[in-house]
Structures are given as structure tokens and as C-alpha cells.
Write a protein that holds these residues in place. Sequence first.
Motif, PDB file in Angstrom:
ATOM      1  N   ILE A   1     -71.689 109.666  23.418  1.00 31.42           N
ATOM      2  CA  ILE A   1     -70.954 110.096  24.612  1.00 31.42           C
ATOM      3  C   ILE A   1     -69.604 110.692  24.253  1.00 31.42           C
ATOM      4  CG2 ILE A   1     -69.885 109.338  26.781  1.00 31.42           C
ATOM      5  CD1 ILE A   1     -72.026 107.172  26.955  1.00 31.42           C
ATOM      6  N   TRP A   2     -68.857 110.050  23.369  1.00 35.11           N
ATOM      7  CA  TRP A   2     -67.458 110.437  23.172  1.00 35.11           C
ATOM      8  C   TRP A   2     -67.141 111.112  21.837  1.00 35.11           C
ATOM      9  CZ3 TRP A   2     -68.173 105.609  25.815  1.00 35.11           C
ATOM     10  CH2 TRP A   2     -67.811 105.662  27.161  1.00 35.11           C
ATOM     11  N   PHE A   3     -67.840 110.782  20.758  1.00 37.70           N
ATOM     12  CA  PHE A   3     -67.470 111.352  19.463  1.00 37.70           C
ATOM     13  C   PHE A   3     -68.133 112.702  19.204  1.00 37.70           C
ATOM     14  CE2 PHE A   3     -65.655 107.700  16.747  1.00 37.70           C
ATOM     15  CZ  PHE A   3     -65.146 107.056  17.863  1.00 37.70           C
ATOM     16  N   ILE A   4     -69.463 112.757  19.370  1.00 32.89           N
ATOM     17  CA  ILE A   4     -70.207 113.972  19.038  1.00 32.89           C
ATOM     18  C   ILE A   4     -69.694 115.193  19.806  1.00 32.89           C
ATOM     19  CG2 ILE A   4     -72.469 115.075  19.308  1.00 32.89           C
ATOM     20  CD1 ILE A   4     -72.176 113.474  16.743  1.00 32.89           C
ATOM     21  N   PRO A   5     -69.346 115.091  21.107  1.00 37.40           N
ATOM     22  CA  PRO A   5     -68.810 116.276  21.801  1.00 37.40           C
ATOM     23  C   PRO A   5     -67.557 116.842  21.143  1.00 37.40           C
ATOM     24  CG  PRO A   5     -69.394 114.594  23.394  1.00 37.40           C
ATOM     25  CD  PRO A   5     -69.512 113.959  22.045  1.00 37.40           C
TER      26      PRO A   5
ATOM     27  N   GLY B   1     -69.944 106.969  13.301  1.00 43.12           N
ATOM     28  CA  GLY B   1     -69.172 108.045  13.909  1.00 43.12           C
ATOM     29  C   GLY B   1     -68.258 108.818  12.996  1.00 43.12           C
ATOM     30  N   CYS B   2     -67.933 108.272  11.813  1.00 44.21           N
ATOM     31  CA  CYS B   2     -66.957 108.935  10.928  1.00 44.21           C
ATOM     32  C   CYS B   2     -67.504 109.059   9.519  1.00 44.21           C
ATOM     33  CB  CYS B   2     -65.643 108.132  10.904  1.00 44.21           C
ATOM     34  SG  CYS B   2     -65.034 107.632  12.509  1.00 44.21           S
ATOM     35  N   ASN B   3     -68.803 109.171   9.395  1.00 41.92           N
ATOM     36  CA  ASN B   3     -69.479 109.078   8.104  1.00 41.92           C
ATOM     37  C   ASN B   3     -70.358 110.309   7.903  1.00 41.92           C
ATOM     38  OD1 ASN B   3     -71.015 108.381   5.894  1.00 41.92           O
ATOM     39  ND2 ASN B   3     -71.653 106.397   6.694  1.00 41.92           N
ATOM     40  N   GLN B   4     -70.024 111.117   6.925  1.00 45.07           N
ATOM     41  CA  GLN B   4     -70.777 112.345   6.665  1.00 45.07           C
ATOM     42  C   GLN B   4     -72.267 112.076   6.499  1.00 45.07           C
ATOM     43  OE1 GLN B   4     -69.476 115.432   6.535  1.00 45.07           O
ATOM     44  NE2 GLN B   4     -71.450 116.377   6.186  1.00 45.07           N
TER      45      GLN B   4
ATOM     46  N   GLY C   1     -75.461 119.976  13.229  1.00 47.38           N
ATOM     47  CA  GLY C   1     -76.018 121.326  13.336  1.00 47.38           C
ATOM     48  C   GLY C   1     -76.776 121.568  14.619  1.00 47.38           C
ATOM     49  N   ALA C   2     -76.827 120.579  15.526  1.00 49.38           N
ATOM     50  CA  ALA C   2     -77.611 120.700  16.760  1.00 49.38           C
ATOM     51  C   ALA C   2     -76.709 120.982  17.955  1.00 49.38           C
ATOM     52  CB  ALA C   2     -78.396 119.415  17.000  1.00 49.38           C
ATOM     53  N   ASP C   3     -77.324 121.334  19.097  1.00 45.99           N
ATOM     54  CA  ASP C   3     -76.552 121.454  20.329  1.00 45.99           C
ATOM     55  C   ASP C   3     -76.293 120.060  20.878  1.00 45.99           C
ATOM     56  OD1 ASP C   3     -78.633 120.806  22.640  1.00 45.99           O
ATOM     57  OD2 ASP C   3     -79.665 122.057  21.172  1.00 45.99           O
ATOM     58  N   LEU C   4     -75.391 119.955  21.879  1.00 45.34           N
ATOM     59  CA  LEU C   4     -74.939 118.655  22.350  1.00 45.34           C
ATOM     60  C   LEU C   4     -76.077 117.810  22.920  1.00 45.34           C
ATOM     61  CD1 LEU C   4     -72.697 116.657  22.907  1.00 45.34           C
ATOM     62  CD2 LEU C   4     -72.164 117.874  25.033  1.00 45.34           C
ATOM     63  N   THR C   5     -76.917 118.395  23.756  1.00 43.65           N
ATOM     64  CA  THR C   5     -78.005 117.624  24.371  1.00 43.65           C
ATOM     65  C   THR C   5     -78.966 117.078  23.322  1.00 43.65           C
ATOM     66  OG1 THR C   5     -77.880 118.939  26.399  1.00 43.65           O
ATOM     67  CG2 THR C   5     -79.907 117.714  26.017  1.00 43.65           C
ATOM     68  N   THR C   6     -79.344 117.926  22.364  1.00 45.36           N
ATOM     69  CA  THR C   6     -80.261 117.500  21.307  1.00 45.36           C
ATOM     70  C   THR C   6     -79.630 116.414  20.444  1.00 45.36           C
ATOM     71  OG1 THR C   6     -81.240 119.711  21.243  1.00 45.36           O
ATOM     72  CG2 THR C   6     -81.633 118.284  19.348  1.00 45.36           C
ATOM     73  N   ALA C   7     -78.367 116.618  20.080  1.00 45.41           N
ATOM     74  CA  ALA C   7     -77.673 115.638  19.238  1.00 45.41           C
ATOM     75  C   ALA C   7     -77.568 114.298  19.954  1.00 45.41           C
ATOM     76  CB  ALA C   7     -76.283 116.158  18.871  1.00 45.41           C
ATOM     77  N   ARG C   8     -77.175 114.331  21.222  1.00 44.06           N
ATOM     78  CA  ARG C   8     -77.039 113.083  21.980  1.00 44.06           C
ATOM     79  C   ARG C   8     -78.363 112.342  22.095  1.00 44.06           C
ATOM     80  NH1 ARG C   8     -72.905 114.663  26.869  1.00 44.06           N
ATOM     81  NH2 ARG C   8     -71.088 113.556  26.047  1.00 44.06           N
ATOM     82  N   THR C   9     -79.410 113.066  22.446  1.00 41.53           N
ATOM     83  CA  THR C   9     -80.719 112.431  22.620  1.00 41.53           C
ATOM     84  C   THR C   9     -81.201 111.823  21.307  1.00 41.53           C
ATOM     85  OG1 THR C   9     -81.252 114.066  24.330  1.00 41.53           O
ATOM     86  CG2 THR C   9     -83.063 112.753  23.467  1.00 41.53           C
TER      87      THR C   9
ATOM     88  N   GLU D   1     -58.379 120.075  21.878  1.00 46.84           N
ATOM     89  CA  GLU D   1     -58.411 120.199  23.332  1.00 46.84           C
ATOM     90  C   GLU D   1     -59.617 119.422  23.868  1.00 46.84           C
ATOM     91  OE1 GLU D   1     -56.276 121.518  25.464  1.00 46.84           O
ATOM     92  OE2 GLU D   1     -54.924 121.994  23.786  1.00 46.84           O
ATOM     93  N   LEU D   2     -59.348 118.509  24.777  1.00 48.12           N
ATOM     94  CA  LEU D   2     -60.409 117.709  25.382  1.00 48.12           C
ATOM     95  C   LEU D   2     -60.496 118.007  26.869  1.00 48.12           C
ATOM     96  CD1 LEU D   2     -59.595 114.247  23.731  1.00 48.12           C
ATOM     97  CD2 LEU D   2     -61.117 116.020  22.875  1.00 48.12           C
ATOM     98  N   ASP D   3     -61.707 117.977  27.409  1.00 43.92           N
ATOM     99  CA  ASP D   3     -61.872 118.130  28.851  1.00 43.92           C
ATOM    100  C   ASP D   3     -62.990 117.208  29.313  1.00 43.92           C
ATOM    101  OD1 ASP D   3     -64.545 119.705  29.054  1.00 43.92           O
ATOM    102  OD2 ASP D   3     -63.364 120.893  27.627  1.00 43.92           O
ATOM    103  N   THR D   4     -62.964 116.832  30.574  1.00 44.08           N
ATOM    104  CA  THR D   4     -63.924 115.858  31.106  1.00 44.08           C
ATOM    105  C   THR D   4     -65.362 116.354  31.032  1.00 44.08           C
ATOM    106  OG1 THR D   4     -63.532 116.726  33.333  1.00 44.08           O
ATOM    107  CG2 THR D   4     -62.221 114.824  32.641  1.00 44.08           C
ATOM    108  N   GLU D   5     -65.575 117.666  31.075  1.00 43.39           N
ATOM    109  CA  GLU D   5     -66.931 118.208  31.034  1.00 43.39           C
ATOM    110  C   GLU D   5     -67.643 117.843  29.726  1.00 43.39           C
ATOM    111  OE1 GLU D   5     -68.707 119.863  33.387  1.00 43.39           O
ATOM    112  OE2 GLU D   5     -67.045 119.356  34.714  1.00 43.39           O
ATOM    113  N   MET D   6     -66.864 117.726  28.642  1.00 41.76           N
ATOM    114  CA  MET D   6     -67.433 117.393  27.341  1.00 41.76           C
ATOM    115  C   MET D   6     -68.167 116.055  27.359  1.00 41.76           C
ATOM    116  SD  MET D   6     -64.147 118.313  24.954  1.00 41.76           S
ATOM    117  CE  MET D   6     -64.829 117.400  23.573  1.00 41.76           C
ATOM    118  N   PHE D   7     -67.677 115.139  28.173  1.00 40.80           N
ATOM    119  CA  PHE D   7     -68.160 113.765  28.111  1.00 40.80           C
ATOM    120  C   PHE D   7     -69.150 113.412  29.223  1.00 40.80           C
ATOM    121  CE2 PHE D   7     -63.721 113.819  26.462  1.00 40.80           C
ATOM    122  CZ  PHE D   7     -64.047 113.695  25.117  1.00 40.80           C
ATOM    123  N   LYS D   8     -69.503 114.391  30.049  1.00 42.74           N
ATOM    124  CA  LYS D   8     -70.489 114.131  31.086  1.00 42.74           C
ATOM    125  C   LYS D   8     -71.891 114.040  30.468  1.00 42.74           C
ATOM    126  CE  LYS D   8     -68.099 116.137  35.085  1.00 42.74           C
ATOM    127  NZ  LYS D   8     -68.158 117.165  36.148  1.00 42.74           N
TER     128      LYS D   8
END
Length: 561
Positions: free
Chosen positions: A97-101, A274-277, A285-293, A530-537
Motif C-alpha cells: 500500500i505505502w512503499f511500492i507506490p 520493503g528496503c531490500n534489493q 519492473g511492474a506497474d503498480l496494480t501488478t506489483a501490489r497484487t 512528492e507524495l499524493d493521496t492517489e498513490m496510496f488508493k
Amino acid sequence: MSSSLEFADYAVFIVYFLIVSIYGYIIYRKREKNEHDAKAYFLAEGTLTWWAIGASLIASNISAEQFIGMSGEGFFLGIAVAAYEWVAAIALIIIAIWFIPVYLKNKIYTMPQFLTTRYNETTALIMAVFWLFLYVFVNLTSILYLGAVAINGLAGGEYLHAIMLGLAIFALIISLGGMKVVAYTDVIQVAVLIIGGLVTSYIALTTVGEYFGVGKDAIAGFNVLMQEAPEHFKMIIPRPTATSTQLEIDKYLTFPGILSYLAGIWIINLNYWGCNQYITQRALGADLTTARTGILFAGLLKLLMPVIVMLPGIAAYVLYQGGHLPQLVGGKDGAYSAMLTFLPTGLKGLSVAALTAAIVASLAGKVNSISTIYTLDVHKKYIQKGASDRAQVNIGRYAVFASMVLAVLFTWNDVLGIGGVGGFTYIQKYTGFISPGVFAMFFLGMFWKRTTGTAAIVGVLAGFLLSVLFNEYAPALFGNETFLYTAYANGKGAFEIPFHICMGLSFMFTMLLMIGVSFAGPKVNPKAFELDTEMFKVKPQTTVLIIITLLIIAALYVKFW
């Protein structure tokens, strides 16, 4: 009960080896047109599906440290060690939810690149060197050592070095093809390790049932475990008192009760995932939806891991206490191998394949991350600045080979003394020397715009030094036992602070130092993200997946608290 492998076991293992090798070669040929594309080699950019990301995360995470080390801790501690897995599932939700975006929005491909973008080159170089040493001399060596010891025990006990070389070569074959080959062969690896692991757990439970006269029934066997070792089914290790035995003290030092949930275990998991290569590389390398899922899918799979890697350890403890298991080879870390000896011919080969899959997947993922960090964050920046894509891929392959050779050399005669500590605790403790500073630096860098580059350097160095202080010298400085430090005798006449608490203290003071140093800088660091609320929806289906995961975790804790 026999520890040696028979023809059918070797046949099953060879089939597994051929399937993984052939599939890896097919994937490699499909990406051959991108042979010298650096981003395709290091990140498989844009080509990984959510299930490949999730499976690869688990395959890279579940290795000998879990099969051997966590099973050993199951033998020693019991179900309390499952907290590492169940808290990890919650940590993965937080990361998704919060790191990957933040990473994806800012086009972050490596962790040192994050530090360069957010802080400065000096911080990135310090951490690149830290990570390279950690991955080679803690992670690679421990995975290789524990895996070779376990398989060697099943093969008759005379082939340690040959098995070590075999595992290293197998991992090299996979990893030289790049991230896409690693990730997609991990799908097979995770399927093998889950199926083989579940088979081992099932046989372990039915064996317990048989020896204790309730029949070859897995559920009856599980009930026997709870009856014979009730203390092994408590999530919280009680704090020792003046009358506690040394064993009770040692258990608390390994997992200090409720304090583990207030300190170290969260830092371990949030830093690792969250902080580990080694881990985040799968999703970068993925888009947000794919990475999150993919990350949330990995979180669901984590809930299953204690069944696979912890239950055999508890079963080994009950059988050992009942006189049905011979002396464990290698102490508690021999628990899993001991349970494998109960498997029938053929299934023993499947479980060895599962163990090998876990080891090889972790080795391949680790050396791929080593090559990525070295190539993109050290070699290209400081040694060969104008390196072409072809040169970067070649350098990456050299780094893969060199890191594996170093790991084999240091593991050959257990130069680092891994066998004397217990594999799982060895990794958690010594990774924990840098985790507090690294996590503080990443957390403040993402979410507090005032954090400065100077504060980051102070944080990573202070985090390491404070970890050394609290682990090695704090008892002498602060007395044998205080309300804050909760130090206990360790059996040698000295006193020791549980390493989870050391991590919590180090993290707290590192955060305070970084905040204090940052207040001397501008109110908003020009390099802040720069952070915005849309990133975390999150999408509705993502919310459903999160709720299901949390409900399962809640039910488990209600059952075993």
C-alpha cells in the motif's frame, strides 16, 4: 527409517532438475533478443505477472534458513517462531500500500538508487557496500551451508562439499539468465517446495500419530503434538524469573515475548520486505496494480509457511522427547532432516527436491541482486561510467560468478561459524546489525520531507554502531538487569540482551538522531519525494485480499495466543 536415498528418490530429483533447467532455458531463449538489454536482464522490466512476482518473492524468501533454521526453532521454541511469517504477511500489506507506490512513481530500480535520488551519492555508496557484504557473507553463506548440511545428511553424510558445489552451480545456471529466468523458474520452485513441504508435514504428523498409538492420521497427530508439548503452542514466550531454568532463559533471549512485537520483529520484516534489493527487485519492473497484487499474493502464501517449515520441527521435538528419534545431527538445525528420514522411497526424493528448490531459488535471487547492485550502483558509477548495456550485462554475470565463488570459499569449512549459532537466528541477528539504521533511513526518506542527506549518513552509521553497542556492551554498561534493558544470564556467567530488543533500541535512538540532525536543515529537503493521496488508493479487489489475509492472521492469533 533410513537416511540414505534410493534409486526412486534420485529419479524424482533428476526429473525436478530437468524440468527446472529446461523451462529456464526456454525462458532464456524467449528473451534472447534482449540479451544485452540491461533493464531486461536485471529487472525483467514490464514482463512479470502478479503470480510470477508473488511466487518469486516466496521462492526467494523460503530457503534453507526456513526449512532447516525455522524448523530448528520450531523444535526449540515452538509456534512462537511462526510470528516471523505471520507478521511478514502484515508487513507485505504495508509495503504494497505505502512503499511500492513511492518506488514506482519515482522510477526506483535499486535501493542504492533510492538513496542517491533522495539523499546523496555518499549514502548510496556506503549502503551499496554494506549490502554487498551482507548478501555475500551472511545470506549466501548461510543458505549454502545449511542447505548442503541438510541434503548431505540425507545422502549418507559423505558428500558435503560435492553437494555445496552442486547447489552453487545449479543456482549459477539459473541466475546467469537474468531476472526473468530467475522469476519464472521460481514459479516451478515454489510449487515444488510447497507440495514437497506439505508432504513432509503430513508424514511428520501421521508418524507422530502412529508412534503415540492414535493411528496414521494427520489431525490426530497434530492433537498429539498439542497434548505432548503444550508449551510449544504458545505465541508468547514468558519473561524469565529468578527461578527460571537456563532453557527458559535461552528461549526468551531468542524471542522475548510481547517485546518482540513492540521492537525487533517489525523492523526485521519491514526492512527485509520493503528496503531490500533482493526482495523488492521482483516488483520494481511492474506497474503498480501488478506489483501490489503480486506482493499481496506472497502475503497469503506466507500464512502457509509455518505449516511447511515449523510443524516438522515440533513433530521432531515430540518424537525426540518420546525416545522415537535418534540424536539430532547438528543440534536443533537437524530436526527437519531427521523428519525426512521417515519418508518412504520416492517421497523422500520429492522432499529433497523441495529443499533444493528453496535453496537454489534463494541463491539465484540473491546473486542476481548482488550483480544488480554492483553493476548499476558501483561499477557503472565509479569504474566504467560509460558502460554500454552489453558491458553491464557481462559485468553483472561476472559479479554473479564472483559472489558465488566467495560464498563457497567461506562456506567450505564453515569459516564464519554458522553451524555453532543456529542458522535462522544467525541470519536474523547479524542482519539486525544494519536493519534499524537502514529502515529508519528509508522510512524517514519516504514520508518526512525534512530528512537530510547528512541525517541519512548519521542514521546508517549510528544504527550499526548502536546495534553493536546494545548487542555486545550494553549489559556491562547498564548493569545485569534493569527495567529497560531486561538482560538475563546466558549460561556463561555473562549477561545478554535479546537481539529483538537491541534492534528496537537501536531503531528508536537512530530515529531520534536523524530527526535531530534534520532539524538543522531546511524545512523541506529539495530532494524530497512528492507524495499524493492517489498513490496510496487501493482497488476494491485489493481491499478484499487484504481483509482476507488479516482475518486469517487474527484467527491464528486468537487460537494460539
